[in-house]
Enzyme design. Structure first.
Site, PDB file in Angstrom:
ATOM      1  N   GLY A 276      -4.301  -4.390  -4.581  1.00 52.75           N
ATOM      2  CA  GLY A 276      -5.306  -3.467  -5.091  1.00 52.75           C
ATOM      3  C   GLY A 276      -4.644  -2.143  -5.408  1.00 52.75           C
ATOM      4  CG  HIS A 277      -2.331  -1.258  -8.296  1.00 54.14           C
ATOM      5  ND1 HIS A 277      -1.511  -1.309  -7.202  1.00 54.14           N
ATOM      6  CD2 HIS A 277      -1.740  -2.010  -9.235  1.00 54.14           C
ATOM      7  CE1 HIS A 277      -0.477  -2.067  -7.473  1.00 54.14           C
ATOM      8  NE2 HIS A 277      -0.593  -2.521  -8.691  1.00 54.14           N
TER       9      HIS A 277
ATOM     10  CE  LYS B 111       3.266  -2.317  -4.416  1.00 54.11           C
ATOM     11  NZ  LYS B 111       2.729  -2.091  -3.069  1.00 54.11           N
TER      12      LYS B 111
ATOM     13  CD  GLN C 106       0.706  -8.693  -2.412  1.00 51.67           C
ATOM     14  OE1 GLN C 106       1.487  -9.341  -3.077  1.00 51.67           O
ATOM     15  NE2 GLN C 106      -0.542  -8.530  -2.754  1.00 51.67           N
TER      16      GLN C 106
ATOM     17  CG  ASP D 227      -1.786  -1.225   1.327  1.00 52.05           C
ATOM     18  OD1 ASP D 227      -2.259  -1.685   0.282  1.00 52.05           O
ATOM     19  OD2 ASP D 227      -1.943  -1.744   2.447  1.00 52.05           O
TER      20      ASP D 227
HETATM   21  P1  IMP Z   1      -2.678 -12.690   1.919  1.00 50.45           P
HETATM   22  O1  IMP Z   1      -1.741 -12.161   0.897  1.00 50.45           O
HETATM   23  O2  IMP Z   1      -4.126 -12.446   1.604  1.00 50.45           O
HETATM   24  O3  IMP Z   1      -2.396 -14.142   2.241  1.00 50.45           O
HETATM   25  O4  IMP Z   1      -2.423 -11.897   3.300  1.00 50.45           O
HETATM   26  C1  IMP Z   1      -1.213 -12.021   4.032  1.00 50.45           C
HETATM   27  C2  IMP Z   1      -0.810 -10.687   4.627  1.00 50.45           C
HETATM   28  O5  IMP Z   1      -0.445  -9.793   3.597  1.00 50.45           O
HETATM   29  C3  IMP Z   1      -1.911  -9.992   5.411  1.00 50.45           C
HETATM   30  O6  IMP Z   1      -1.318  -9.278   6.482  1.00 50.45           O
HETATM   31  C4  IMP Z   1      -2.478  -9.005   4.412  1.00 50.45           C
HETATM   32  O7  IMP Z   1      -3.105  -7.900   5.034  1.00 50.45           O
HETATM   33  C5  IMP Z   1      -1.220  -8.608   3.690  1.00 50.45           C
HETATM   34  N1  IMP Z   1      -1.470  -8.147   2.316  1.00 50.45           N
HETATM   35  C6  IMP Z   1      -1.729  -8.893   1.222  1.00 50.45           C
HETATM   36  N2  IMP Z   1      -1.873  -8.132   0.140  1.00 50.45           N
HETATM   37  C7  IMP Z   1      -1.679  -6.873   0.533  1.00 50.45           C
HETATM   38  C8  IMP Z   1      -1.662  -5.622  -0.158  1.00 50.45           C
HETATM   39  O8  IMP Z   1      -1.844  -5.528  -1.370  1.00 50.45           O
HETATM   40  N3  IMP Z   1      -1.421  -4.537   0.619  1.00 50.45           N
HETATM   41  C9  IMP Z   1      -1.164  -4.615   1.947  1.00 50.45           C
HETATM   42  N4  IMP Z   1      -1.170  -5.747   2.623  1.00 50.45           N
HETATM   43  C10 IMP Z   1      -1.418  -6.873   1.928  1.00 50.45           C
END
Ligand code: IMP
Length: 440
Positions: free
Chosen positions: A35-36, A11, A218, A8
């Site tokens: 998510g963008h 990017k 991420q 977040d």
């Molecule tokens: P997962 O990727 O859904 O398995 O989540 C694992 C961890 O990564 C959690 O703490 C999510 O909140 C975090 N996470 C996954 N995708 C994002 C993102 O795009 N932005 C911020 N945190 C993310």
């Protein structure tokens, strides 16, 4: 281009800016957990899988082999773009990417519930279980989706196998294999025109000397190998992940751009030393509109953490930084930056591997003066209030990396390009001493 914090970092906007100079944009890991949000001419685009480069008519976009694709969400995104009159014929999907299936989502959500207080705080989008199947070698790839007869056989077996897990482990009703087969055969037909051998396509583009932007999702601290394990995602958002997730060799990458917010945020569980619970945390969250694009969850907010910043420089080999959301700090009297941690009176300068140790870290702060005026309309470094420029220079000095871009709002034009990080000279940007000589 990678995220230097916990994701977040903004990017989406930076990819959007750089996409103007890129012929090809490649997404190399993650799935619809990302998510963008991109704002162009007042129109807001929310994308999870498709690189924001799609908004440029000439730019080719590739969803690479290291990603996991939820076809339902991808098709919704394609529909959304069509409705807005944006051409999608330049979107390509790797044959080798893995497919997120309905049981992945169910298992992700159910296993989080079972973990109780040990939960990770995942996005619930099935990302971990899709990558787990990839490693376990029971995954379904896009190429499998394209072979109808094989897919039917494979899915009949896999759905029945997953049903045992759903029923026995999680007390959930089983899925109907035939319904899943029908649904995914439908997706396959719609996706077929976009499916390619992506590494070959990228290699050809390199041979043709086209500019390629690899877009990380991420962030560094969410990396499966190098992040705050176990509170991480299941892929490799770090720069090295670009090679594996796209099928290009490391010698083909020219430079690495890190994106960091002027403060820090984190979603989900896990330690966060500079987290602010009080008024300032609220202010950062409200001014920064810190709510997740994918889940709508409120992000945890805190001061800029220079320890993880330096770690991101090291792990990714950053050439330069894009600092985003500087304007969010505009109203503060003073701003803190974490320069090191303290554990029981001992100073820690480097990011600790153990989550337990990391949870014990108390930040050691340097306090800098705020500027108490709007930066939203600044377009050059000279336009910035002096304390804002001093803050940026301090970050560059702390992380020993130059700053290439400063973002001051969601729109494309709310940006200071110190030096074009794609075409500009390598490592000749904003240094802490304000001259052309790097701080090293
Ligand atoms: P997962 O990727 O859904 O398995 O989540 C694992 C961890 O990564 C959690 O703490 C999510 O909140 C975090 N996470 C996954 N995708 C994002 C993102 O795009 N932005 C911020 N945190 C993310």
């Amino acid at each position: 281009m990678i995220g230097a914090q916990w994701g977040d970092e903004g990017k989406g906007k930076i990819t959007d800016l750089l996409s103007g100079s890129a012929d090809v944009v490649v997404r190399y890991q993650g799935g619809v957990n990302a998510g963008h949000t991109v704002v162009v001419q007042g129109q807001t685009f929310k994308l999870h899988l498709i690189p924001s480069g799609i908004l440029y008519p000439e730019t080719e976009c590739i969803i690479g082999s290291g990603t996991v694709i939820d076809p339902k969400v991808l098709l919704q995104e394609l529909d959304q773009l069509h409705e807005l009159g944006i051409a999608t014929d330049k979107l390509h999907i790797s044959e080798s990417a893995h497919v997120t299936m309905p049981y992945h989502r169910l298992i992700d959500q159910a296993s989080e519930e079972k973990r109780g207080s040990h939960k990770i705080g995942t996005t619930g989008r099935g990302i971990g279980p899709t990558y787990a199947d990839k490693s376990e070698r029971t995954g379904i790839r896009i190429v499998d989706l394209m072979l109808q007869d094989d897919l039917v056989k494979q899915l009949r077996w896999t759905v029945n196998y997953k049903n045992v897990i759903l029923e026995k482990l999680y007390d959930l009703p089983p899925l109907d294999p035939e319904a899943v087969i029908e649904e995914y055969l439908g997706y396959a037909e719609r996706l077929r025109p976009h499916v390619v051998d992506s590494s070959l396509r990228i290699y050809d583009a390199i041979q043709q000397k086209r500019n390629i932007l690899f877009e990380g999702a991420q962030g560094t601290l969410l990396d499966l190998d190098h992040g705050t394990y176990p509170y991480v995602t299941s892929s490799n958002p770090v720069a090295g992940g670009a090679c594996i997730g796209s099928g290009v060799g490391p010698t083909m990458i020219d430079r690495v751009i890190g994106v960091a917010k002027a403060y820090t945020t984190r979603v989900g569980e896990g330690p966060f030393p500079t987290e602010l619970d009080g008024e300032v945390g609220e202010l950062l969250c409200d001014r920064g509109a810190e709510f997740g694009t994918t889940t709508g969850r409120r992000r945890r907010c805190g001061w800029f953490d220079g320890v993880i910043g330096r770690y991101a420089v090291r792990i990714n080999g950053l050439d330069c930084l894009a600092i985003t959301k500087l304007d969010v700090l505009d109203t503060l009297d003073e701003i803190k930056v974490c320069v090191a941690y303290d554990i029981d009176g001992k100073q820690i300068n480097d990011f600790p591997t153990s989550a337990r140790l990391f949870a014990q870290c108390t930040p050691i702060y340097k306090t800098l003066p705020g500027w108490k005026q709007s930066t939203a309309d600044c377009r050059t470094l000279d336009d910035l209030p002096k304390p804002a420029l001093a803050y940026l220079k301090y970050l560059a000095e702390l992380m020993e990396v130059p700053i290439a871009i400063v973002s001051l709002g969601a729109s494309r034009d709310q940006t200071i390009i110190v030096e074009d990080p794609i075409h500009g000279p390598k490592r000749a940007l904003l240094y802490s001493n304000g001259t052309a000589s790097p701080v090293m």
